[in-house]
Design an enzyme around this catalytic site. Structure first.
Site, short mmCIF file in Angstrom:
data_model
loop_
_atom_site.label_atom_id
_atom_site.label_comp_id
_atom_site.label_asym_id
_atom_site.label_seq_id
_atom_site.Cartn_x
_atom_site.Cartn_y
_atom_site.Cartn_z
N GLY A 208 -26.08 -82.23 7.81
CA GLY A 208 -25.67 -83.58 7.46
C GLY A 208 -25.78 -83.82 5.98
N PRO A 210 -26.97 -85.37 2.32
CG PRO A 210 -26.83 -84.82 0.07
CD PRO A 210 -26.00 -85.11 1.25
CB THR A 212 -28.66 -88.27 6.84
OG1 THR A 212 -28.67 -86.86 6.68
CG2 THR A 212 -27.42 -88.85 6.23
N GLY A 213 -32.16 -88.03 6.60
CA GLY A 213 -33.37 -87.96 7.42
C GLY A 213 -33.57 -86.64 8.12
CB THR A 215 -37.00 -83.61 5.32
OG1 THR A 215 -35.98 -83.02 4.52
CG2 THR A 215 -38.30 -82.93 5.05
CD GLU A 430 -14.01 -107.22 -10.97
OE1 GLU A 430 -13.92 -107.07 -9.74
OE2 GLU A 430 -14.10 -106.25 -11.77
CG HIS A 433 -9.82 -105.78 -7.69
ND1 HIS A 433 -8.94 -104.74 -7.57
CD2 HIS A 433 -10.58 -105.50 -8.78
CE1 HIS A 433 -9.16 -103.88 -8.55
NE2 HIS A 433 -10.14 -104.33 -9.30
CG ASP A 506 -9.93 -100.79 -10.11
OD1 ASP A 506 -11.06 -100.68 -9.63
OD2 ASP A 506 -9.58 -101.74 -10.84
P1 ADP Z 1 -32.70 -85.16 3.98
O1 ADP Z 1 -33.71 -84.15 4.34
O2 ADP Z 1 -31.68 -85.38 5.05
O3 ADP Z 1 -32.06 -84.99 2.65
P2 ADP Z 1 -34.97 -86.88 4.07
O4 ADP Z 1 -35.39 -86.68 5.47
O5 ADP Z 1 -35.75 -86.18 3.03
O6 ADP Z 1 -33.44 -86.55 3.89
O7 ADP Z 1 -34.95 -88.44 3.79
C1 ADP Z 1 -35.36 -88.98 2.59
C2 ADP Z 1 -35.96 -90.36 2.81
O8 ADP Z 1 -34.96 -91.28 3.24
C3 ADP Z 1 -36.99 -90.39 3.89
O9 ADP Z 1 -38.26 -90.16 3.37
C4 ADP Z 1 -36.89 -91.79 4.46
O10 ADP Z 1 -37.67 -92.70 3.71
C5 ADP Z 1 -35.45 -92.15 4.24
N1 ADP Z 1 -34.63 -91.96 5.45
C6 ADP Z 1 -33.57 -91.13 5.55
N2 ADP Z 1 -33.01 -91.21 6.76
C7 ADP Z 1 -33.73 -92.08 7.47
C8 ADP Z 1 -33.65 -92.58 8.81
N3 ADP Z 1 -32.69 -92.16 9.65
N4 ADP Z 1 -34.55 -93.48 9.21
C9 ADP Z 1 -35.51 -93.90 8.37
N5 ADP Z 1 -35.64 -93.47 7.10
C10 ADP Z 1 -34.77 -92.58 6.63
#
Ligand code: ADP
Length: 607
Positions: A208, A210, A212-213, A215, A430, A433, A506
Site C-alpha cells: 500500500g 506510504p 497507511t499503517g 508498520t 479563485e 474556479h 491548475d
Molecule cells: P506505513 O508503514 O504504511 O508507511 P505507518 O504504519 O508507519 O505507515 O504509519 C505511520 C503513522 O500514521 C502511524 O504511526 C499512525 O500514527 C498513523 N496511521 C497510519 N495509518 C493509520 C491507521 N489506519 N489508523 C491509525 N493510524 C494510522
C-alpha cells in the site's frame, strides 16, 4: 506498547580481549618511553662539575653498560652519563663523600613491578568491563526477564507487553485486519490448524501507499498474538560487502526459529526483493541477500510458528520468486482510507487529545480526500499544537480546519505583501474556479476560499469538499473538473484581458486529467479502449511510461490539447454569462479575504 529490546552490542569476552591488547601495547611501547624520559642524559663534564659542587646525591657505576647513573642531592632527579676512562673517579667521589657503586636508583622489586604493570591494569579494566557489561545487559532487558538478545541481524526486537498496539488502534483497514486476524488465531491455536491439515501462509506481504499503517498493522498483529516481534528494514540487509546481507538473513531466521512462535517484520522489502531480471539495477550483494531470503523461507517447515510479514509500496518491482506460494503467499492490500476510514482514523487519534465536544469529524474527513493515516495523525497533532499556541485547553473544529489548510498549503505567510492589483487578480482567479464548479454541479462545491498567502507559495486557494466518497468518475465529471481548473485563468482573461503565472498548478492538474482520459481511461473516440500508457508504481506518485508509438503519441498530445481547450472555452463562457456574479463575489472576497461555502452560495443564488 511493545517494548523494544536493545541487544548488548558485543559479547563481554570481546571487551577483555581489547583490554589485554591495550595493556600489552602500553607496556611494550609507552612504558619504556616514559621510563627513558625520567632519566636525564647529561655530559660527563657536567657530572664532574656537579660532583665538585657537592650537588650529587648517590652514584651507581654501571660498568657493563658503560654508564654512570647518579642523582642530585635531594635524590629527586636521576641523571645518566657515558663512562669515560677516569682513574680518579672513585677517589674523587670518595673525597666528596658521595656514596657510590651501591644500588642507588631504587628499582622496584620485580614482583611489585609485575603487579603494577600487569595485574593492576587487568584488575581495573576487568572491573570496568564488568560494570559496563552489567549495565548493557540491564538496559537490554528493560528491567525485565524477557530479554531477547538478538544476534547480528540488527533487527529491533520487541517483546509482548500488555499495553501494546492493538487492532483497535488501526482504523479504516478492516479488510486487512480480517486477513491478519486469522494469523493471530493460528498463533494462538496451532493445533486446530494441524488437525485439519491446514498450513498457515509463511509470509504475508502488506502492500500500500506510504503512511497507511502497514508498520502499525504488523505491530498490532504481534500485540494481538502476544508473541515476540522482530522488526528490520530491508535496507539494513544491503551491505557494502557481498555476503554480509545474506549472513544477516541467516541470523535473523535462526533467531526467529529459536523464539517461535513469533513474527518477523521486514519493512521496505523492495530494497532487497527487487526483481533479479532487472539488469540495470542488478547488484551482487542484493541478489545474494535475496537468494538467501528465498532459501530460508523454503527452509523452514510449515507450521513452525514463524510468520514473516513484509511491507512494500512498490509491489510491481518485487521478484516473482518472492511472491510464489510457499513464500509470501498472502498479499494484504492496505489502501488509502475512504471517507468512513478517515473519520475513524481521526477518532482514533483524537482519543489521546483533548477535543471540544462540537468537533465534527465527518466534515474534517470530507475536507481531506486522499489523506493517508499518517497525514490524518499529523492533522490532529497540528490542531493540538495550534490550540496550545492559543492557550486553549481543547482542540476546536476551527483548529482542525486550519490544520488541514496548513497541511495542504503551508502556514499563513506573516509578512507577505500583495499589491492591490495582485490581490484583485487572485480574488477573481479563485472565484473563477468556484463559480465554474458551482454552475456545473448546482451545489456548494467549496468549503472555503481564501486569498491569504501561504508558505507553500499559494496566493489563494479554494478548499473543496467531497459530498461523498467517489469511486467512479464519469467522463462528464472529469471534463467538469478540467473546466473548474481552467476557471481561474478564464476569469483573469475575461476581466483583466491579460493572463498571469498564477495558473501553473491548475494547468498541470488539468493536463494530467486530460492525459489520463485519453491514455488510460479510453475516453477519447479516436483511440477507444486502448491502453496508451502504463503506470509503473501505482503507489508512488504514479510515474508512467508511454506504450504508444511516436506517431500515436503525437495524436495523443493533440487530443489532450483539444480536451483542455474545449473545457477552457466552456469555463470562459460560464463566467461570461455570470460576469455580474463574478464581480460581486470577487469584490466580497477582496474585502473579506475569506469566503465560506454558505456565503458563496447565498450571493450566487441571491438574484
Ligand atoms: P506505513 O508503514 O504504511 O508507511 P505507518 O504504519 O508507519 O505507515 O504509519 C505511520 C503513522 O500514521 C502511524 O504511526 C499512525 O500514527 C498513523 N496511521 C497510519 N495509518 C493509520 C491507521 N489506519 N489508523 C491509525 N493510524 C494510522
Amino acid at each position: 506498547m511493545l517494548n523494544e529490546v536493545k541487544k548488548p552490542k558485543k559479547p563481554v569476552v570481546y571487551y577483555y580481549l581489547i583490554v589485554i591488547l591495550i595493556i600489552i601495547l602500553f607496556n611494550s611501547l609507552v612504558m619504556p618511553y616514559i621510563a627513558e624520559r625520567q632519566i636525564k642524559e647529561v655530559e660527563y663534564s657536567q657530572f664532574l662539575e656537579m660532583t665538585d659542587n657537592g650537588e650529587v646525591g648517590k652514584v651507581e657505576i654501571n660498568e657493563q653498560e658503560n654508564s654512570i647513573i647518579f642523582t642530585d642531592k635531594a635524590e629527586e632527579n636521576i641523571y645518566k652519563t657515558g663512562m669515560v676512562e677516569d682513574a680518579e673517579l672513585s677517589m674523587r667521589l670518595y673525597e666528596a663523600g658521595i656514596p657510590f657503586s651501591g644500588q642507588i636508583v631504587e628499582q622496584a622489586s620485580p614482583f611489585l613491578n609485575f603487579m603494577l604493570t600487569w595485574i593492576m591494569p587487568i584488575l581495573i579494566f576487568t572491573l570496568l568491563g564488568r560494570i559496563i557489561s552489567k549495565k548493557l545487559v540491564e538496559t537490554a532487558a528493560g528491567g525485565g526477564k524477557n530479554a531477547l538478545a538478538f544476534g547480528e541481524s540488527g533487527a529491533k526486537t520487541y517483546v509482548p507487553s500488555e499495553e501494546g498496539i492493538r487492532f483497535n488502534d488501526v482504523a479504516g483497514v478492516d479488510e486487512a485486519k480480517e486477513s491478519l486476524s486469522e494469523i493471530v488465531d493460528y498463533l494462538h491455536n496451532p493445533v486446530r490448524y494441524k488437525q485439519v491439515g491446514a498450513k498457515m501462509p509463511k509470509g504475508v506481504l502488506l502492500v500500500g501507499p506510504p503512511g497507511t499503517g502497514k508498520t502499525m498493522l504488523a505491530k498490532a498483529l504481534a500485540g494481538e498474538a502476544k508473541v515476540p516481534f522482530f522488526s528490520i528494514s530491508g535496507s539494513e540487509f544491503v551491505q557494502m560487502f557481498v555476503g554480509l546481507g545474506a549472513h544477516k538473513v541467516r541470523d535473523l531466521f535462526k533467531q526467529a526459529k529459536e523464539k517461535a512462535p513469533c513474527i518477523v517484520f521486514i519493512d521496505e522489502i523492495d530494497a532487497i526483493g527487487q526483481s533479479r531480471g532487472n539488469k540495470l539495477a542488478s547488484n551482487d550483494e542484493r541478489e545474494q541477500t535475496l537468494n538467501q531470503l528465498l532459501t530460508e523461507m523454503d527452509g523452514f517447515e510449515d507450521n513452525t510458528g514463524v510468520v514473516i510479514l513484509a511491507a512494500t509500496n512498490r509491489p510491481e518491482s518485487l521478484d516473482p520468486a518472492l511472491l510464489r506460494p510457499g513464500r509470501f503467499d498472502r498479499r494484504v492490500n492496505v489502501e488509502l482510507p475512504d471517507l468512513k476510514g478517515r473519520e475513524e482514523i481521526l477518532k482514533v487519534h483524537a482519543k489521546n487529545v483533548s477535543m471540544a465536544d462540537d468537533v465534527d469529524y465527518n466534515v474534517i474527513a470530507r475536507m481531506s480526500p486522499g489523506a493517508s493515516g499518517a497525514d490524518l495523525a499529523n492533522i490532529i497533532n497540528e490542531a493540538a499544537l495550534r490550540a496550545v499556541r492559543d492557550n486553549r485547553l481543547s482542540v476546536t473544529q476551527e483548529d482542525l480546519e486550519e490544520s488541514i489548510e496548513i497541511v495542504i498549503a503551508g502556514q499563513v505567510k506573516k509578512n507577505a505583501i500583495m499589491s492591490e492589483k495582485e490581490k484583485r487578480i487572485v480574488s477573481y482567479h479563485e472565484v473563477g474556479h468556484a463559480l465554474v464548479a458551482a454552475s456545473q454541479s448546482h451545489s456548494a462545491p467549496i468549503q472555503k476560499i481564501t486569498i491569504v498567502p501561504r508558505t507553500s507559495g499559494a496566493l489563494g486557494y479554494t478548499l473543496q469538499v467531497e459530498e461523498q466518497e467517489r469511486n467512479l468518475m464519469s467522463k462528464n465529471e472529469l471534463e467538469n473538473q478540467i473546466a473548474t481548473l481552467t476557471g481561474g485563468r478564464a476569469a483573469e482573461a475575461l476581466i483583466f484581458n491579460s493572463i498571469t503565472t498564477g495558473a501553473s498548478n491548475d494547468i498541470e492538474k488539468a493536463t494530467d486529467i486530460a492525459h489520463a482520459m485519453v491514455t488510460r481511461y479510453g475516453m477519447h473516440e479516436d483511440f477507444g479502449m486502448v491502453q496508451l500508457e502504463k503506470q509503473d508504481y501505482q503507489y508512488m506518485g504514479g510515474a508512467s511510461s508511454s506504450t504508444a508509438s511516436a506517431e500515436t503519441q503525437a495524436k495523443v498530445d493533440k487530443a489532450v490539447i483539444e480536451i483542455v481547450q474545449e473545457q477552457y472555452e466552456k469555463a470562459y463562457q460560464i463566467l461570461k454569462d455570470n460576469t455580474d456574479k463574478l464581480h460581486e463575489l470577487a469584490g466580497y472576497l477582496y474585502d473579506k479575504e475569506t469566503i465560506s461555502g454558505e456565503e458563496f452560495m447565498e450571493i450566487l443564488e441571491n438574484k
